[in-house]
Every structure is written in structure tokens, then in C-alpha cells.
Design an enzyme around this catalytic site. Structure first.
Site, short mmCIF file in Angstrom:
data_model
loop_
_atom_site.label_atom_id
_atom_site.label_comp_id
_atom_site.label_asym_id
_atom_site.label_seq_id
_atom_site.Cartn_x
_atom_site.Cartn_y
_atom_site.Cartn_z
CB VAL A 16 -28.57 8.72 22.17
CG1 VAL A 16 -28.10 8.11 23.49
CG2 VAL A 16 -27.37 8.99 21.27
CG ASN A 101 -21.96 14.57 22.58
OD1 ASN A 101 -21.31 13.53 22.73
ND2 ASN A 101 -22.73 14.79 21.53
CB ALA A 128 -28.30 5.93 16.53
CE LYS A 197 -18.98 9.80 22.72
NZ LYS A 197 -19.84 10.94 22.46
CD GLU A 280 -24.93 17.48 21.19
OE1 GLU A 280 -25.32 17.62 22.36
OE2 GLU A 280 -24.73 16.37 20.69
#
Length: 315
Positions: A16, A101, A128, A197, A280
Site C-alpha cells: 500500500v 485496516n 496490491a 471496509k 494483522e
């Protein structure tokens, strides 16, 4: 409309961070990347092209100078490790944008930055994959979402009490990428947007990471798809208890998003496992479990997934 040339520091040279740094260069800004280790070059593959991003890569916070915008693009669990950069990079007019996130961006980062620094949470819709140190394949997505826009009746009070500086930061960040391929949208109900999200992560990330399969496993295996749907249902119940305006329709909408990926697309947690990095999971599945406990919402499936993620990350 173009914005003025700005000094932009990107903390994190992962997928990112590298993609966003490339967009900031395309928008005409002065960009530096802050990384843990020296990189010979930064390369982004996107839209059938391969290009090298000509920006300084700093590895020592003492080399850094004040920036207008500090874009935190490390993994969420690595935010504390980036704290040494904030002092040299931030000044009275700096805004730190959290490109991570989770649903608690500001709460997680505000204790790490100098007191009074503006912190802007952001949701990154960029898929990505890191192909190696400093080499990133941008597969899809070109959008970042931040708070802002016309408030609904429910959010009007919060918007009314917002400071002029904070409002200006949102407007300024939205304009920062005007001359690039990356778009920034502002939403009035950011907490709900953050939960939506999170939904895109809470199903696909752990499932692909645990199975070591790409998105086709969710798209085509009925049992895996049913499990994914159930994980999303638990997360929606927690999000609603936490105040997000989610409905059962968000389950099917999220599955439609998953179906929009190519079958060989992966997720950030799958890529981390393939590269031998920590995942994560605590900021994704862990957030659902912790907030489920806080609000009295049972989440047995997400709790089981979290235990398995602890297992695969065990050293």
C-alpha cells in the site's frame, strides 16, 4: 483542479505504501518513503506497465524533516514501531493520515504522535501484492475514503462540533491526489464505512490465509463460501451493536465484492503468510471478537478463526 505542491512522507514501503507513494509522485508532490531497511529501488507494476518510483527512501528518523502530510501505511500491528518517525516528520501544520485496516484508526495512532497533531483515519481500497523488497504489483482498486461530506441527521451534531483545522485537513487530503489516478472520497458516516471496509477483510483475509488459497476458494467452494457468509453475519451483528448502520444486505454485498476479484487474486493476510510475515488478524478478526465481548454479541466462528490465526502466527 490542481492542489499546491506538498511535502508528503509515506511511512511503510510495503504494497500500500509503495502504491500510494507512486500516486503522490504522479500528483506532483515532493515524496519521501520511510522504511525499516534500505531499498535499492521502488518499482510498481500496474495497468500493464512497470515503472520505477524515483523518491528518497529513508531508514533513519534523524534523516527526516517536517512534512505537510504523513501517510502511515504500515501494517496496523506495526504502528507503534513507526512512532520514531512522527517527531521529525510532524509540525504544527502536519496531518497524519492513517492508511490502515481496522475500525479504531485515530484511537490507535493518536497516542503515538506529538500532542495536538491532526490524525485523519482513512480506508484504503487498493489491492496490491509485494513481489519482493521494493517491488509491488498493483492488482486493482484506486480509492481512499476519509470522513467528510454532507452529514446525515444522525451525524450532524458531530460535524457541527468539528474544528476548522480538522475539516480543512479532510478537504486538503481529498485534493492531494487530484492530478493522479488515485481518488479520495469523503463520507459523512465514516464509522459505518469503516465497518463495511472491515467486512471486506473479515471474511476473505483469514479464510485465504488459513487455507493458503486465493479468492477462488471463496468464489467456488460452497462450504467455504457458507463459512465466509457466517463470519460476515457475526461481524455485522457486532457492528450494529457498536453503532454502525449495517444490514443483512451487507453480507451479500460483500460477497459480490469478493466475486469481483480475479480467482488468482489474494489478500494481504495471504500474502503475509506466503512471505513468512506476521498477519494483522488482531485488527480484523480480533476487532470483531473484542467488540463482540464488549457489546455482548456472541461470535463463536470468528473466535475460532482468531484462535487458528494465533496458531499459525505462533513462534
Amino acid at each position: 483542479m490542481s492542489t499546491r505542491r506538498a511535502r508528503v512522507a509515506v511511512i511503510g514501503a510495503g504494497s500500500v505504501g509503495t502504491v500510494v507513494a507512486a500516486a503522490a509522485v504522479d500528483a506532483g508532490h515532493d515524496v519521501v518513503v520511510c522504511a525499516r531497511r534500505r531499498l535499492d529501488r521502488l518499482v510498481v507494476e500496474r495497468a500493464g506497465s512497470v515503472r520505477e518510483i524515483d523518491v528518497p527512501v529513508l531508514t533513519d528518523p534523524s534523516e527526516a524533516t517536517e512534512a505537510d502530510w504523513v501517510l502511515l501505511a504500515t501494517k496496523a500491528q506495526d504502528a507503534a514501531g513507526a512512532a520514531a518517525w512522527f517527531g521529525p516528520l510532524t509540525g504544527p501544520n502536519t496531518t497524519v493520515v492513517v492508511l490502515q485496516n481496522g475500525v479504531d484508526h485515530a484511537e490507535r495512532v493518536e497516542p503515538l504522535v506529538p500532542r495536538g497533531t491532526r490524525v485523519l483515519p482513512a480506508l484504503v481500497y487498493v489491492a496490491a501484492e509485494s513481489l519482493g523488497p521494493g517491488h509491488v504489483l498493483h492488482r486493482m482498486g484506486a480509492r481512499i475514503t476519509v470522513p467528510g461530506g454532507s452529514p446525515s441527521r444522525e451525524t450532524a451534531r458531530a460535524a457541527f462540533t468539528e474544528t476548522v483545522a480538522a475539516s480543512g485537513a479532510k478537504d486538503g487530503f481529498a485534493a492531494l491526489f487530484n492530478d493522479s489516478w488515485l481518488s479520495v472520497e469523503r463520507v459523512a458516516d465514516f464509522p459505518t464505512a469503516a465497518w463495511r471496509k472491515l467486512l471486506t477483510n473479515v471474511g476473505a483475509n483469514p479464510v485465504t490465509s488459513l487455507t493458503m488459497k486465493r479468492m477462488s476458494v471463496i468464489q467456488h467452494d460452497p462450504a467455504v463460501r457458507d463459512l465466509t457468509r457466517a463470519l460476515l453475519g457475526e461481524a455485522i451483528a457486532v457492528g450494529r451493536a457498536a453503532g454502525a448502520a449495517l444490514t443483512e444486505a451487507d453480507v451479500e454485498h460483500t460477497l459480490e465484492i469478493y466475486d469481483g476479484f480475479a480467482g488468482d487474486d489474494g489478500t494481504s493476510m495471504l500474502y503475509d503468510r506466503l512471505a513468512g510475515r506476521a498477519t494483522e488478524h488482531e485488527l480484523i478478526t480480533g476487532a470483531v471478537v473484542r467488540l463482540g465481548e464488549q457489546h455482548g454479541v456472541p461470535v463463536p466462528l470468528n473466535r475460532a478463526i482468531l484462535a487458528l490465526m494465533h496458531g499459525v502466527n505462533h513462534q
